[in-house]
Design an enzyme around this catalytic site. Sequence first.
Site, PDB file in Angstrom:
ATOM      1  NE  ARG A  75      -3.303   2.608   2.523  1.00 27.15           N
ATOM      2  CZ  ARG A  75      -3.469   3.427   3.557  1.00 27.15           C
ATOM      3  NH1 ARG A  75      -3.058   3.083   4.765  1.00 27.15           N
ATOM      4  NH2 ARG A  75      -4.064   4.587   3.402  1.00 27.15           N
TER       5      ARG A  75
ATOM      6  CG  HIS B 116      -1.608   8.896   3.281  1.00 24.77           C
ATOM      7  ND1 HIS B 116      -1.653   7.538   3.539  1.00 24.77           N
ATOM      8  CD2 HIS B 116      -1.295   9.458   4.473  1.00 24.77           C
ATOM      9  CE1 HIS B 116      -1.377   7.298   4.819  1.00 24.77           C
ATOM     10  NE2 HIS B 116      -1.156   8.447   5.406  1.00 24.77           N
TER      11      HIS B 116
ATOM     12  CD  GLU C 183      -5.434   7.359   9.647  1.00 26.35           C
ATOM     13  OE1 GLU C 183      -4.984   8.444  10.081  1.00 26.35           O
ATOM     14  OE2 GLU C 183      -5.048   6.261  10.072  1.00 26.35           O
TER      15      GLU C 183
ATOM     16  CG  ASN D  51      -5.585   3.181   8.387  1.00 28.39           C
ATOM     17  OD1 ASN D  51      -5.653   2.195   7.654  1.00 28.39           O
ATOM     18  ND2 ASN D  51      -5.241   4.371   7.951  1.00 28.39           N
TER      19      ASN D  51
ATOM     20  CE1 TYR E 176      -0.546   2.883  13.601  1.00 31.72           C
ATOM     21  CE2 TYR E 176      -2.476   3.856  12.570  1.00 31.72           C
ATOM     22  CZ  TYR E 176      -1.188   3.358  12.474  1.00 31.72           C
ATOM     23  OH  TYR E 176      -0.544   3.341  11.265  1.00 31.72           O
TER      24      TYR E 176
ATOM     25  CD  GLU F 179      -2.003   3.976   8.050  1.00 35.76           C
ATOM     26  OE1 GLU F 179      -1.789   4.410   9.209  1.00 35.76           O
ATOM     27  OE2 GLU F 179      -2.168   4.705   7.065  1.00 35.76           O
TER      28      GLU F 179
HETATM   29  C1  FCB Z   1      -1.803   7.179  10.619  1.00 38.80           C
HETATM   30  C2  FCB Z   1      -1.406   7.739   9.265  1.00 38.80           C
HETATM   31  C3  FCB Z   1      -0.049   7.282   8.795  1.00 38.80           C
HETATM   32  C4  FCB Z   1       0.954   7.228   9.920  1.00 38.80           C
HETATM   33  C5  FCB Z   1       0.404   6.467  11.096  1.00 38.80           C
HETATM   34  C6  FCB Z   1       1.357   6.335  12.250  1.00 38.80           C
HETATM   35  O1  FCB Z   1      -2.765   7.996  11.202  1.00 38.80           O
HETATM   36  O2  FCB Z   1      -2.355   7.376   8.290  1.00 38.80           O
HETATM   37  O3  FCB Z   1       0.354   8.137   7.756  1.00 38.80           O
HETATM   38  O4  FCB Z   1       1.365   8.503  10.241  1.00 38.80           O
HETATM   39  O5  FCB Z   1      -0.781   7.086  11.548  1.00 38.80           O
END
Ligand code: FCB
Length: 446
Positions: A78, A122, A167, A293, A295, A354
């Site tokens: 990607r 992006h 995002e 994505n 985290y 992500e």
């Molecule tokens: C996400 C972004 C990516 C990177 C990660 C850590 O929010 O999409 O570009 O910065 O965080």
Amino acid sequence: MPDRFDLPAGFRWGAATAAYQIEGAVEEDGRGPSVWDVFAARPGAVRDGHTGAVACDHYHRYLEDIALMRGLGLDGYRFSVSWPRVVPTGAGTVNPAGLAFYDRLVDALLEAGITPLPTLFHWDLPQGLEDGGGWLDRDTAYRFAEYAAVVADRLGDRVPAWITLNEPFVHTVFGYALGTHAPGRTLMFEALPAAHHQLLAHSLAASLLHERGLEVMLSNNLTPVWPASDSAEDVAAAEAYDALHNRLFTDPVLVGRYPDLSALGVPDDLYGAVHPGDVDLIHSPGLDGLGLNYYNPTRVAAPVGPGLPFTLVDIPDAPRTAFGWPVVPDALRQLLHHLRDVYGAALPPITITENGCSVAEDTSPDQPRIEFLATHLDVLAEAVAEGIDVRGYYTWSLLDNYEWAEGYHQRFGLVHVDFETQVRTPKASYAWYRDLIESHQNDHLR
Ligand code: FCB
């Protein structure tokens, strides 16, 4: 730590990057300026004044980087296409040299047996469009669709699936509401037209991609929202936050309506941005896949004073990444179940586009990253076993790179990059991920 996960045959293993974070070469071959070039040059905007002018110099070193991907045995890669490289001012004239770069990149990926998965936006908006209002201006959505068609016409014969946007929540909130990312506007809730225009852009581009027989995904940063307690006030605050962070970006696309944002004091038409018919337009192309994505979860309490109708609070006892983000793998499983419960049959197959963590440079042998990836893949495999349709996993990131407002301070890569010399050195997590991909592939050969 488990080093194999029970994921189905055909599950795609990948890694992710983004143009401004790795390419450099910002003034080469006709590329126009982006909002990130302008924002990063502003004193105090980015930690230590770092810019993406060179980044990982991937523009010149892409073949070396593809060799690293091949060494991992990736199924998919990607990356994002830089809009100002292809259309330098954001509208009108196309830059053939910019398109040619992505053409070479795609061919080299295919030659290495890796399926390209491009993201069309992006965060590096052409500055020319920002000068006219950027995503606050409805026209930007139409310019995006034109640009998407140009790129698809060039690469669509070799690239089957596309991500329109990365995002839109983070871009709207950090870029337009709080001003901690480019373009650095501080409009608070009045930033929300930027969200609507991105969703409109997504849908206009999605229709054009579908007309060309291509598959379309949208990558959202979604977070499980945890009320800090059972109190009615904390629960209401969590609902308001969930509507803003998650549902604002998924409801219109998947079920054709905006969530109720009245608890935030936001008008239904998002300050006049939503025109009659827009929400149907956003919903109608449908999504072939939802890019997720993930985290961390977010814990939310009632507001402490006037202002925002919620307060973001710490997650006690959670370990932290080098960035300070809480590590809660099981929240990924919760999020996947939550999405299925909320959207049911309207939820398309999911791809994790992500997931990863920042680890301090001197940490050897990169154990925290291995642990992060292993624990998240473990719960992902559980969720798949529980019937959630997840088709692939793209770790963030292939390389250490330019982490936006943090400059080069956060290292998310499987591969270490020395930003002075551009020497790439695979970390222990690189070998771990390579072995994992290989054992998954072997398991399914038998
Ligand atoms: C996400 C972004 C990516 C990177 C990660 C850590 O929010 O999409 O570009 O910065 O965080």
